[in-house]
Design a protein around this motif. Structure first.
Motif, short mmCIF file in Angstrom:
data_model
loop_
_atom_site.label_atom_id
_atom_site.label_comp_id
_atom_site.label_asym_id
_atom_site.label_seq_id
_atom_site.Cartn_x
_atom_site.Cartn_y
_atom_site.Cartn_z
N HIS A 1 -14.80 -23.18 5.19
CA HIS A 1 -14.35 -22.38 4.06
C HIS A 1 -13.10 -21.58 4.41
O HIS A 1 -12.85 -21.27 5.57
N SER A 2 -12.31 -21.29 3.37
CA SER A 2 -11.11 -20.47 3.55
C SER A 2 -11.25 -19.15 2.81
O SER A 2 -10.42 -18.26 2.99
N LEU B 1 -13.67 -26.92 -3.47
CA LEU B 1 -13.50 -25.52 -3.09
C LEU B 1 -14.03 -25.30 -1.68
O LEU B 1 -15.08 -25.81 -1.32
N ARG B 2 -13.31 -24.52 -0.92
CA ARG B 2 -13.73 -24.18 0.43
C ARG B 2 -14.14 -22.71 0.42
O ARG B 2 -13.42 -21.85 0.88
N VAL B 3 -15.30 -22.46 -0.21
CA VAL B 3 -15.77 -21.09 -0.43
C VAL B 3 -17.19 -20.96 0.09
O VAL B 3 -18.06 -21.77 -0.23
N THR C 1 -12.93 -20.09 -11.57
CA THR C 1 -11.81 -20.92 -12.02
C THR C 1 -10.46 -20.30 -11.68
O THR C 1 -9.61 -20.95 -11.07
N GLU C 2 -10.27 -19.06 -12.09
CA GLU C 2 -8.95 -18.45 -11.93
C GLU C 2 -8.64 -18.05 -10.50
O GLU C 2 -7.57 -18.34 -9.99
N HIS C 3 -9.59 -17.38 -9.82
CA HIS C 3 -9.31 -16.90 -8.48
C HIS C 3 -9.62 -17.95 -7.41
O HIS C 3 -8.75 -18.31 -6.62
N LEU C 4 -10.85 -18.42 -7.37
CA LEU C 4 -11.24 -19.32 -6.29
C LEU C 4 -10.58 -20.69 -6.39
O LEU C 4 -10.19 -21.27 -5.39
#
Length: 112
Positions: free
Chosen positions: A4-5, A40-42, A82-85
């Protein structure tokens, strides 16, 4: 654990919502929204009450940016994901606190 980043921490109460029920539901919605986007790398982590929201939570904290968001409903969660991640844009009207700046009032978010 996936690579994750970004790391998003979400409060699951119990103070901000009755016995943390709604906060825990928002955590589940957050997980589903992230899992629906495998690119996503969350990393998502549940936390207990962070006290800072003064019963205006739950809160989600996105790092490394250090942005704290109010997550009142599923729409807020979807916008953050959607907007941030996904797209890297701060969701200004949901910001509660910025690392290095402090708490943010709605008036402060007008020109950010």
């Amino acid at each position: 654990m996936r690579t994750h980043s970004r790391h998003i921490f979400m409060c699951t109460g119990p103070r901000c919502t009755e016995d943390g029920v709604r906060a825990e539901a928002m955590f589940g919605i957050l997980g589903a929204a992230i899992d629906a986007r495998p690119e996503l790398r969350v990393k998502r982590t549940r936390t207990h009450c962070m006290v800072a929201c003064k019963n205006q939570g739950p809160l989600a904290l996105v790092y490394p940016e250090g942005i704290w968001y109010r997550c009142e409903d599923a729409d807020a969660i979807e916008r953050i994901v959607t907007e941030h991640l996904e797209h890297g844009r701060e969701v200004t009207d949901l910001v509660f606190h910025r690392l290095g700046s402090g708490d943010v009032s709605p008036e402060d978010n007008i020109d950010v």
